[in-house]
Every structure is written in structure tokens, then in C-alpha cells.
Design a protein around this motif. Sequence first.
Motif, PDB file in Angstrom:
ATOM      1  N   PRO A 248       0.791  -1.302   0.014  1.00  0.00           N
ATOM      2  CA  PRO A 248      -0.102   0.138  -0.151  1.00  0.00           C
ATOM      3  C   PRO A 248       0.789   1.262   0.048  1.00  0.00           C
ATOM      4  CG  PRO A 248       0.095  -0.816   2.354  1.00  0.00           C
ATOM      5  CD  PRO A 248       0.850  -1.850   1.192  1.00  0.00           C
ATOM      6  N   ARG A 249       0.520   2.234  -0.621  1.00  0.00           N
ATOM      7  CA  ARG A 249       1.265   3.444  -0.629  1.00  0.00           C
ATOM      8  C   ARG A 249       0.671   4.255   0.144  1.00  0.00           C
ATOM      9  NH1 ARG A 249       4.585   5.081  -4.511  1.00  0.00           N
ATOM     10  NH2 ARG A 249       5.449   3.659  -5.930  1.00  0.00           N
ATOM     11  N   HIS A 250       1.394   4.988   1.088  1.00  0.00           N
ATOM     12  CA  HIS A 250       1.099   5.883   1.765  1.00  0.00           C
ATOM     13  C   HIS A 250       0.951   7.433   1.317  1.00  0.00           C
ATOM     14  CE1 HIS A 250       1.838   3.075   4.786  1.00  0.00           C
ATOM     15  NE2 HIS A 250       3.164   2.897   4.577  1.00  0.00           N
ATOM     16  N   SER A 251       0.090   7.999   1.735  1.00  0.00           N
ATOM     17  CA  SER A 251      -0.280   9.379   1.245  1.00  0.00           C
ATOM     18  C   SER A 251      -0.290  10.267   2.287  1.00  0.00           C
ATOM     19  CB  SER A 251      -1.363   9.324   0.085  1.00  0.00           C
ATOM     20  OG  SER A 251      -2.609   9.363   1.145  1.00  0.00           O
ATOM     21  N   LEU A 252       0.129  11.565   1.977  1.00  0.00           N
ATOM     22  CA  LEU A 252      -0.166  12.766   2.754  1.00  0.00           C
ATOM     23  C   LEU A 252      -0.823  13.827   2.101  1.00  0.00           C
ATOM     24  CD1 LEU A 252       0.637  14.545   5.351  1.00  0.00           C
ATOM     25  CD2 LEU A 252       2.681  15.221   3.955  1.00  0.00           C
ATOM     26  N   SER A 253      -1.992  14.376   2.636  1.00  0.00           N
ATOM     27  CA  SER A 253      -2.577  15.239   1.955  1.00  0.00           C
ATOM     28  C   SER A 253      -2.878  16.226   2.952  1.00  0.00           C
ATOM     29  CB  SER A 253      -3.901  14.692   1.468  1.00  0.00           C
ATOM     30  OG  SER A 253      -4.431  13.815   2.380  1.00  0.00           O
ATOM     31  N   VAL A 254      -2.870  17.641   2.326  1.00  0.00           N
ATOM     32  CA  VAL A 254      -3.144  18.881   2.940  1.00  0.00           C
ATOM     33  C   VAL A 254      -4.239  19.530   2.432  1.00  0.00           C
ATOM     34  CG1 VAL A 254      -1.920  21.085   3.665  1.00  0.00           C
ATOM     35  CG2 VAL A 254      -0.570  18.963   3.843  1.00  0.00           C
ATOM     36  N   LEU A 255      -5.453  19.828   3.064  1.00  0.00           N
ATOM     37  CA  LEU A 255      -6.316  20.372   2.366  1.00  0.00           C
ATOM     38  C   LEU A 255      -6.584  21.792   3.010  1.00  0.00           C
ATOM     39  CD1 LEU A 255      -8.569  19.817   0.338  1.00  0.00           C
ATOM     40  CD2 LEU A 255      -9.875  18.720   2.176  1.00  0.00           C
ATOM     41  N   HIS A 256      -6.581  22.625   2.135  1.00  0.00           N
ATOM     42  CA  HIS A 256      -7.192  23.984   2.627  1.00  0.00           C
ATOM     43  C   HIS A 256      -6.523  24.509   4.032  1.00  0.00           C
ATOM     44  CE1 HIS A 256      -9.714  23.873  -0.643  1.00  0.00           C
ATOM     45  NE2 HIS A 256     -10.510  23.180  -0.131  1.00  0.00           N
ATOM     46  N   VAL A 257      -5.287  24.430   3.998  1.00  0.00           N
ATOM     47  CA  VAL A 257      -4.715  24.751   5.355  1.00  0.00           C
ATOM     48  C   VAL A 257      -4.460  26.404   5.362  1.00  0.00           C
ATOM     49  CG1 VAL A 257      -2.767  24.492   6.741  1.00  0.00           C
ATOM     50  CG2 VAL A 257      -3.791  22.571   6.086  1.00  0.00           C
ATOM     51  N   SER A 258      -5.130  26.794   6.772  1.00  0.00           N
ATOM     52  CA  SER A 258      -4.795  28.274   6.575  1.00  0.00           C
ATOM     53  C   SER A 258      -4.228  28.786   8.169  1.00  0.00           C
ATOM     54  CB  SER A 258      -5.957  28.987   6.433  1.00  0.00           C
ATOM     55  OG  SER A 258      -6.625  29.103   5.322  1.00  0.00           O
ATOM     56  N   TYR A 259      -3.333  29.362   8.328  1.00  0.00           N
ATOM     57  CA  TYR A 259      -3.024  29.573   9.536  1.00  0.00           C
ATOM     58  C   TYR A 259      -2.534  31.282   9.981  1.00  0.00           C
ATOM     59  CZ  TYR A 259       0.121  29.425  13.744  1.00  0.00           C
ATOM     60  OH  TYR A 259       0.872  29.382  14.952  1.00  0.00           O
ATOM     61  N   SER A 260      -3.160  31.679  10.935  1.00  0.00           N
ATOM     62  CA  SER A 260      -2.994  33.170  11.258  1.00  0.00           C
ATOM     63  C   SER A 260      -2.638  33.264  12.628  1.00  0.00           C
ATOM     64  CB  SER A 260      -4.328  33.758  11.033  1.00  0.00           C
ATOM     65  OG  SER A 260      -5.442  33.352  11.575  1.00  0.00           O
ATOM     66  N   VAL A 261      -1.860  34.169  12.972  1.00  0.00           N
ATOM     67  CA  VAL A 261      -1.413  34.641  14.194  1.00  0.00           C
ATOM     68  C   VAL A 261      -2.061  36.055  14.625  1.00  0.00           C
ATOM     69  CG1 VAL A 261       0.713  34.341  15.785  1.00  0.00           C
ATOM     70  CG2 VAL A 261       0.678  33.948  13.756  1.00  0.00           C
ATOM     71  N   SER A 262      -2.510  36.209  15.567  1.00  0.00           N
ATOM     72  CA  SER A 262      -2.833  37.774  15.921  1.00  0.00           C
ATOM     73  C   SER A 262      -2.069  38.020  17.334  1.00  0.00           C
ATOM     74  CB  SER A 262      -4.421  37.767  16.502  1.00  0.00           C
ATOM     75  OG  SER A 262      -4.462  37.033  17.777  1.00  0.00           O
ATOM     76  N   SER A 263      -1.628  39.184  17.105  1.00  0.00           N
ATOM     77  CA  SER A 263      -0.677  39.756  17.767  1.00  0.00           C
ATOM     78  C   SER A 263      -1.026  41.401  18.283  1.00  0.00           C
ATOM     79  CB  SER A 263       0.782  39.844  17.555  1.00  0.00           C
ATOM     80  OG  SER A 263       0.941  40.284  16.122  1.00  0.00           O
ATOM     81  N   TYR A 264      -0.660  41.750  19.396  1.00  0.00           N
ATOM     82  CA  TYR A 264      -0.993  43.231  19.533  1.00  0.00           C
ATOM     83  C   TYR A 264      -0.226  44.120  19.053  1.00  0.00           C
ATOM     84  CZ  TYR A 264      -3.035  41.035  23.696  1.00  0.00           C
ATOM     85  OH  TYR A 264      -3.982  40.211  24.600  1.00  0.00           O
ATOM     86  N   VAL A 265      -0.713  45.203  18.663  1.00  0.00           N
ATOM     87  CA  VAL A 265      -0.319  46.323  17.648  1.00  0.00           C
ATOM     88  C   VAL A 265       1.011  46.965  18.414  1.00  0.00           C
ATOM     89  CG1 VAL A 265      -0.817  48.011  16.213  1.00  0.00           C
ATOM     90  CG2 VAL A 265      -2.437  46.443  16.926  1.00  0.00           C
ATOM     91  N   GLY A 266       0.642  47.481  19.603  1.00  0.00           N
ATOM     92  CA  GLY A 266       1.809  48.255  20.003  1.00  0.00           C
ATOM     93  C   GLY A 266       2.806  47.814  20.967  1.00  0.00           C
ATOM     94  N   PRO A 267       3.649  48.374  21.198  1.00  0.00           N
ATOM     95  CA  PRO A 267       4.392  48.022  22.605  1.00  0.00           C
ATOM     96  C   PRO A 267       3.814  47.826  23.861  1.00  0.00           C
ATOM     97  CG  PRO A 267       4.695  50.369  22.235  1.00  0.00           C
ATOM     98  CD  PRO A 267       3.885  49.853  21.187  1.00  0.00           C
ATOM     99  N   TRP A 268       4.353  47.150  24.781  1.00  0.00           N
ATOM    100  CA  TRP A 268       3.518  46.820  25.961  1.00  0.00           C
ATOM    101  C   TRP A 268       3.187  47.785  26.732  1.00  0.00           C
ATOM    102  CZ3 TRP A 268       5.835  48.134  30.587  1.00  0.00           C
ATOM    103  CH2 TRP A 268       7.195  48.263  30.445  1.00  0.00           C
TER     104      TRP A 268
END
Lengths: 652, 671
Positions: free
Chosen positions: A35-55
Motif C-alpha cells: 500500500p502506498r502511503h499518502s499525505l494530503s494537506v487540504l485548505h490549510v490556513s494559519y493566522s496569528v494575532s498579535s498586539y499592535v503596539g509596545p507593551w
Amino acid sequence: MSELPCLIRHRTFDCQVKGSHQSSLEEGPTGTSRPRHSLSVLHVSYSVSSYVGPWWDVASRRQRWDRQILKDISLYVESGQIMCILGSSGSGKTTLLDAISGRLRRTGTLHGEVCVNGQTLRRDQFQDCFSYVMQSDTFLSSLTVRETLRYTAMLTTRRGSADLLQKKVEAVMAELNLSHVADQVIGNYSFGGISSGERRRVSIAVQLLQDPKIMMFDEPTTGLDSMTANQIVHLLAELARRDRIVILTIHQPRSELFQHFDKIAILTFGELVFCGTPVEMLDFFNNCGYPCPDHSNPFDFYMDLTSVDSQSKEREIETYKRVQMFESSYKESAICHRTLENIERTKHLKTLPAVPFKTKDLPGALCKLGVLLRRVTRNLLRNKQALMMRLLQNLIMGLFVTFFLLRVQNDMLKGAVQDRVGLLYQFVGATPYTGMLNAVTLFPVLRAVSDQESLDGLYEKWQMLLAYMLHILPFSIIATVLFSSVSYWALGLYPEAARFGYFSAALLAPHLIGEYLTLVLLGIVQNPNIVNSIVALLSIAGLLVGSGFVRNVEEMNFPFRIYRYFTFQKYCCEILIVNEFYGLNFTCGNSANSEITNPLCAMTQGIQFIETTCPGATSRFTANFLILYVYIPVLVILGIVVFKIRDHLISR
Amino acid sequence: MAGEAGEKELWRRPAIQDALGLQDSVFASENDNSLYFTYSGPSNTLEVRDLTYQVDTASQVPWFEQLAQFKIPWLSHKNQDSGENGIQNLSFRVRSGQMLAIIGSSGCGRASLLDVITGRDHGGRMCSGQIWINGQPSTSRLVRKCVAHVRQHDQLLPHLTVRETLAFVAQMRLPRSFSQAERNKRVEDVIAELRLRQCADTRVGNTYVRGVSGGERRRVSIGVQLLWNPGILILDEPTSGLDSFTAHNLVRTLSRLAKGNRLVLISLHQPRSDIFRLFDLVLLMSSGTTVYLGPAQHMISYFTALGYPCPRYSNPADFYVDLTSIDRHSQEQEVATREKARSLAAMFREKVRDCDDFMWKAEARELDVGTCVASPTPPCDNSCQTPSEPPGVLQQFATLTRRQVSSDFRDLPTLLIHGAEACLMSLIIGFLYYGHGDNKLSFMDTAALLFMIGALIPFNVILDVVSKCHSERAMLYAELEDGLYTTGPYYFAKILGELPEHCAYVIIYGMPTYWLANLHPELLPFVLHFLLVWLVVFCCRAMALAAAALLPTFHMSSFFCNAFYNAFYLTGGFMINLKNLWTVPSWVAKVSFLRWCFAGLMQVQYNGRIYTVQVGNFTFSVPGDKMVSDMDLNSHPLYAIYLILIGISGGFLFLYYVSLRFIKQKSSQDW
């Protein structure tokens, strides 16, 4: 031109590429027995949210700024294929690898799914399915290649017979062409060892020991010269041919590598601009109206074509438009549709092949600890310089003090008390400092190794910490005894064997506490220099307040008096004072005619000094020892806790 | 099999005509091609004739590492074969207006060639041949006058802005006859020429400090050299570490500089194909010999004629560098590749045998660059341009001081960290010895406090000064080599520039403690106390400066300082009674600035005062002088202590000057 293998390869380029194209089995897994193995990646999105200004800018803390790092990426790879992800720096290559292998930082939001053989994985299964070779090679530099592999093998397999382990290690070394350096020390930047290409191959070998079916490589060729880089890519292609899935990112590939890859994906600003075979790539860009010019590297050309130039606003808009154009024409192309079809088909297969986990047969926690202990001890014993430093630092400090003082006196007028106090002050101050220096120079490497290997699921970070803490015990004891046996007798402190034993034991504790405290801090603070300053500040403050040598305890402020009880220096100094001064008689001047005019001569017995500096310390002698030694297990537990938290702090 | 045929067609399709233009369009980012600042002096030539050069790797190892190597003598045998790793029979001639790119794999002799041309060939031997600049054999004086060398690593102060960086160099580099307005004009011209306008007021930065981008920083480095209008510009690996767009634009800038009548020489490891297209002349080297020298666009046809055509989708620079590089992976591979390189070099020598500028040219058409026919011998104008008179020592000193002070004050984070550290320690000590209220500090407590003030305060200074000196060391070395200024002005500027920070540090550290511990509140003792603390910290600073200049690495300098500091600490008169010291430590005590400071502080507090001591039920009334004398701290009068401290710091400062003057400030750090 037989001396030009490169040319020959190039002439047979057409058929090779075609061959791989045909055999990429996109028509379906028919006709193969395995059997052949397969790797599928479907519609992957990634977002990070960070604060705008300094602390400190409170207003800006209310709003968060979402940054999309990966945008709707779909890929499909089968075993036997090697996929190369191209992109300029900051395009999201490494993030994509992390997302596929489940190693993303938990702060961002990930959409889409990653399936192996059509099944989505649980969070904890990722580690056992993917192997990941990072950009930097971190090893214990004093071990040989064979030892490195053998210890890793011991960490991964439960109680395999020694023969079996040996065979496995030899086989992997043979596969990666490492046999000729098997008994060479790996080395690091300051002292030589194996070459950087060989180091990279050792990193790969370490992963191969677990027999993974899906392997990821982050920039495997960075920092290598062109020939070695070529060899590494050859090797990876070879690994892929043996029924594995290989995915690698690459920053600036050279044109000869073009033919080695089965699939090439181009990322720009987190968007997938193209993914397909090399032939499809040339075709695709041709059809878009950008053929690759003669005598230029197609990788370079297409990467430049698809990257966004942020030097000026207009350029940015212009180049971004071009990227958008490519992306949309890729989304409409047959190549993209075929990928999506493949992903769908694997999902709806009647019989899903099992997920190919790595050989998962991990030994128990105690057994792992034993292996780690042996590993770090051997690493230390090999490293002559570190060993010398560990054993002799205290001795040198003691000799330094002895050189200036030679011998303590019993004459009050010649500074009997002053010299002894100065001496003890120096010793209590210096022993934690040397311990700290040891930890700051030797532990960060091990910390890096444990950070990486714990991600591979070999063991947990605290196990490495515990192994380190245990393996330094005998060395610290030897170092302290060496130091104390020379300086105690040379300085002429209270001549009694039992007192000497107490002295050594009382100075062993601060040496260990200094080192353990540093280890705990190294779990939280990444930069060793900052840890160095913090520990130095803490021990100076503790010494000033806790020792009571430089400040009368009764006259201290209330907060300082409370603080004293938390400093180990208080207990250590009390022990040392009682140990030295109890039963000591002082003389005054040359003869016995007591010059009562000199206030210093008022003190004739050591017990008087004990009563003025630390009243009641004689009765607390045993209790002080107990409290002093309680610091050590407390710090060990604290360290384990901190390193458990570190999993959450550092997880990528 | 239509698809297959199509694929074949795709691979075999002839080159598309507009492909070149297309590649340029990928990069076309600068539509401003005007020249703002062209070279004004007479035209220059650089000629290398029959150069043979041997590298002696053993002598390049710094002395302290050599010392370590004596233990392992078998290592030195391995280096013996390095003799051939130099340059053999190399000749070329370039003129103003040309840009020559030297390419080749690592170890082909590029670095040695640049070292020889710029006269920095430490640890090598020129066996034969000569270098001529404008028809004159090159001397270090001539090189310094005509050749600007941009190093591979940027040596810039990270906290100055781009314009300030250039302005300070303009102050020091341009001749005295320039007015301020002319200097400013020159700075603006250079900024315009290098397209640095939009970041002219951004700080330069480095890997740790945010600043301008990497390509812009590299251009600032070029600008620093361009300011004094050199005729010959040599760049060592200018594109390493830059991304493709930046590298492309940088090389484009360089070729524009060459068009402004300059001679540009760059060395590159393996240029990308788009950069290769920008070159006009290429020198391909392999193990120290010329394999190809000539116009870049003819390189492919040259090698094709020899039977090595460049494959279609492949970068010619990569391909031919690989073709000529030595494969050291196995013995037989090495022999084979070396033989191939040798035969290629021999072939090339044959081809250019009767060409007086040693350059291969295509027979088909006459070229605008590198014409073979009798290039006229340049006029024997020995000076490239006579920079009438460099600015005086005083002006260098003033500029350096201003540069150092403004660089230090920009570095806010470091200042804040140092300030907070000092504040914290001073408050801890102050409150620990809190002296207001009912009971005043006892004698022993006061003595301990005074010793701590003298001994803890200076310690932090050492590491700061040593690390800062070592981080600036590479820049200092480069600027001294370039002749930007001399040691003297730098020395005085460095010491003077340290003073503002020094004073602030002493005030923050010393003052709160004095008040909190309730030491003698009159003005005179306070001033005397303050002066002593100031002096002892200054001694420490001078010691750290001297150690940083004397010893080659950061670790050695800080170890040296720590050892000395500890010796001074133990002989300070508090830990060990001064009377108990045997001969050697008592000599050490004589130069221990901590001891003299402690003695001084004690004398200020106690001399001339009556002090009461309580032991049990007895109360003694003791004159303060006696207490101080018992600790052997009254041996010298107060004024003598001040003089001794000044003397000690003077001694360290002298050592600092001597080290700066006579020890090469080569940096052992790579960053």
C-alpha cells in the motif's frame, strides 16, 4: 566528456523527468503490491494575532492585529516522492512544515486538515508519525557518531538486545554513508570534528533510527558548500525512493537540483503560487507568458518572479499583482484540480491503509533516565576542558585565597578574627559562583538538545534536567573535597578531622545550590548572560544580608531580617562560624600581658565571637545542616516543574 | 503521445528573444539611472603582472592560538601543504570605468588576491610578480591614497543614523580645505548616488539593533568609502547574506559607480544568474590560476568552444565554477579535478598569449570594453588625486568625541539597564546599612559599608567596558588601517567620551547610599568621599580599557580583569588584615586601588573624631585615628592617597595607550 557527470545527467534529463511524471501514480494506487502511503494537506490556513503596539501602550492593547501566515494551501504527496518547498525568507515555508507536522505554536489558529492515508491525526499522534530535521544540528559535541546514534536508539526502543541495537545503528550508518566517521567525535565550532555535511547526515540518521515513513527537512542545504548540498539532496531523493515521503524546504536551490524533485511548491506570502512536477512548472509559467530564459537557474528565476519586492510602494503593488495573477491561474489549472481530486479520493477509499507510525516502543521513564545519565556523563568525561574546569575551578579559587593569606593567626592583634571572617566570606561567596559558571557554560547545549529531542518524542525535558543534576553530583563532591583538603590544611584552620569534614560538607551545598539555581533560571530565561547576572546579583545580595559578616544582624531593617531566613548563605555561614570558632582561644600581643586598653583584646575565646555574630548557632548546628541540604531537593523539584512549564513556553 | 511530444518541444524550444528583457523586467526597480556623484580625478589603471603568491596558514593563526598549538605539534604538519593554496602566475589589467568580478569556488585564491592588492597580505609571501597602480609599483602609501576597500562585514556604529555616519566620516576624511557646506554637499551627493535618501535619517543598526535593511547597510559601508572619492573601489563578497532583490540592486549600483569613471573590483563566491548578467568583466579562478578572464557575455562562448557548453536551464556562473572547482571529498576525485583545472588554465594561457592585457576577446566583433589593441600606457600621474591635507589631529579628536558621545546616548536600552542595575544595588546597600534613627552604625558595620562601596561599585564597570571595547574593536581596526584617524586622537576621544556615563554612574551608585547610611553629613567629607569613589571607579575603567586593548579576545580580557580585581579585593585591607600579608601580596596591596580607596574613605570618616565602643559592660572612648591605624590604613596621608590613585589610573591609561599604539586591534570575533 566522461569527467562531466553533470552534463550526462542533463542529457538524460528529459526521460528522467518524464519517467517520474508517469510513475507518480496519480492515476491511483493500482498495480502495486504494497500500500502506498499518502499525505494530503487540504485548505490549510494559519493566522496569528498579535498586539499592535509596545507593551506599555495600553490603548493599543485593546486591538489585535491578525496576520495570515498560510493561506488556503492544498498539497498531495505519496510515498516514493520528494517534494521541495521554495520561497524567499518570510514566505511561510517553515510554518507550513510545522503545520503539517503538528508542531505549530498553540497561539495561532489553524484551519484545514492534514490527513495521512486519508485519516486525520490526533494532536498527540503527530509526533509519532512525522520525523522532522531542523535547520540547526544540535548534538553533544564530545560523543562519537556511533555513540550518538546508539544512545538515540536506546532511547527509542525498549530493551532490544544489544546486538539488535548495534545492527540497527550500523545499518543506518551504512545507509547514510557515515561508516568512515563512525568513531570520530562530532565536535563543534571551537574544536574540530566531522564536517558540516557529515553533521547534517548524522541529524538525518538520528531520525532514521525510528524508521519514519514521512520525513520533513527544514533547509537541509543551508550553510553547506555546493557539492555537499548536492550530495545531501541526492541522499534525500534516495530516501524517498525507498518508499518514504520526503518534504524539504530550500532557500536558494541550484539548477542541478531541478531534476531531483518530484514536486515543487512555490510559496509567497503564505500563498501557494504553484505546486507540481518540474515539467509542469516550466509549462505553467510558459503559458503565463514568463518562459525561463536560457542560461539562468529556473529556481531563481521563478522565485524572483513570484516574490514580492517591498522596496517601494509601487514595486510592491506591481509585484504583488503579478503573484496574484499566478496564483489565480494556478487555482484554475488542471494541476490544482488533480491535487484536490487525489485528496478527495484517498478520503473515500474503501480500505484505508493504516497510518504509518514510527516504530513506537519507548522504554520506561527510569530506563530513559539511565540512558540519559550515561550519555551526559560520557559527554562530560570526553570533554577534557569542561572536566578540568569543573574539577579545578574551586581549587584554583582556594589556592588564590591561600596565596594571599598563607596561614591564619591566633593573635587578636594580628587579625585573628578579621582574617577568618574574610576567608569564610570569600569561600561562601565564591562556591556558588563557580557552580553558576559551570551551569552557564555547559548546560545551554544540553538544553538545546533536549528541546529538540523532546519534540521528537524521545523523552521529556525534565528528564534531561534530572540526568544533568544527577551526573554533576560526584564531580561536585570531588571538586569540593579537592579544594577543601588543600586550602583547609594549608590555611591552618581548626585542626581536627571531623571539623574538616563539616567544612567540606558545608561548602559542597552552596556549590551545588549555585549550579541548581542557575539551572532553574535557565529553564525560564533563554539568554545565559542574563542568567549569569541574575545569579550573581542574587548571591551578592544573599551574602551581604545572609552572612551577617558585614552587617550586624540585630541592627538590620525588619524586611532584611525576614529575607535572611530565605538565604542559604545564612545557614552556611552559621555552620562555618561554629565549626571554626567553637573552642578556639585567642592570644593578644606577644606575651600574655593583656593590654586591656585595646578593645580588640576583650575577646579571648571563639565562643564570644559566635555569640556576638550569630547567637545560639551552636545549638542549631544540626538543624542548620538539615535546612542547608533541604535547598537541594527543593531546587530539583522546582527545576522539574519549571522544565515542565517550559514545554508550554518554548513549544514552537 | 501528444503530451510527450509537447514536453519535448518545450525543452528543445529555442531561446525566446525577449527572455533577457524579461528577466530584467523582473528586477527593474530603479528607473532613476542618473549619476549624482562621479569620480573627478584622472583615470586609473590597476595591473597585476605574473603574480605568484604563497599563503602561509600557520602564520595567520593568532599568537595565542599558536601558543595553544604547541601542545599538539602533529597538527602543524597538516598545514604544510597549504603553500600551493595561493596564486600562480596571475595577470590582468583593468581601467577606470570597468567592473571586474572575481569568481571561483572557496579556496581558489580570491581572498588572497584581494589581500595582496589592498596590501593586507599578513601571513603570505609574494614570490614573484608585481602590482602596478597607474604605472607605478604599488606601495602601502599609494594603496591608501587610491584604493578603497569595502570589507565583507559592515563595521558601523549601530546607533548613528545613515546621514550622521557619513557626516562624521566626512569630517575626518575630507581635506582641510573643504568648507562645512562642501562637506554637507558631498554627504548628500553620496546619499543620492547610493539611493539612500529614504533611509537617511534611520539608524544604521546591526543584527541586534533594528535599523536599516541589510542591503542599505551594505550601501552605507560603500558610502563611507565613496566619500573621499577614491578612483579604485574593491569589495569583498558584497552580496553575501542579502536576498535576491537587494543583491541585484547592489550590483546594479556598483556597475553604475563603475560608469561614473571608477574602477570597481568585486569578489563573489557564486553569483546568481541575474547578477552574472550585470558584470562586464569576469575573472574565473581555480586554485590560484586564471581559467577565464574577459567579458562576461563571452564566457559561455569561450567555454563552448573548448567543449564545455553550458546547459540550457543552468546558471553559467554556477556551472563553470563547479567545472573548475576542486573536489576534496576523496583523493582520486581531488587529483582528477585538479588536473582538469590545470589543463583549463593552460588552455587559457595559450589563448591570451599575445594579448597585452591578458584578456580573452571574441574574434567576431570588437568590444567596447577591454580592447586588446595597445591600450595606451596611462600617464605617470603618481597621485590618484592629491587630498591636499587631511584634517588636523584636533579636529579628528573633536569629531571622534562627538561621534562616541552621540552613539552612546542613542543606545537607550543599555543606558536604562545599567542605570537600573546601579540604582537597585545602591538601594539594597543603602537600606541594608540604614543609619538614621536611634542607633547609628557600629564601627565594624561602617567599615564594611565603606569597603563595599569601594569594592562592589567598580566591579560592574569592568564587564561593560571590556565587552563594549571588544565589540568596537573590528571597526577600530578597519578605520585605523584605512588611515581615517590615528591612535592619539582616538585614545583621548575614547577616554573623554567615557566620562559623562562615568559621572552619571558614580552619582547614581554612590549618592543614595551615602545619604541612607547617614555618614557624616557635612559638605567637605561628602565631597572627599565622592571624589574617592569617582577615582576608584575610574581606575577600574582604565584597567578594563587597558586589558581590552592588550588581550586579543573578550574572554581573555575579562579573565585578566577578574583575576586582577580579585587580587586587589583580597589585598584591600578588609578581608585580610594588611599587617598579615607576606611579601608578594603586600606588593600587590601597594597598587591595589581598592585598598587605597578604602583607606581614604576610612580616613575621611574617622580621622579627627572620637569614637565610643561598647564591649560587654565596658565603654571605651577611642580616637578614630587609632581605629584606622589598627587596620593599617593610616600609613599615608589623605592627599597622598589621592595622588596614588591618580597615579595608578595614569599607569593603566599609559598601558592602554601603548597597547593601542603597538598591538594590532584585530578582532577575533566574527560578527
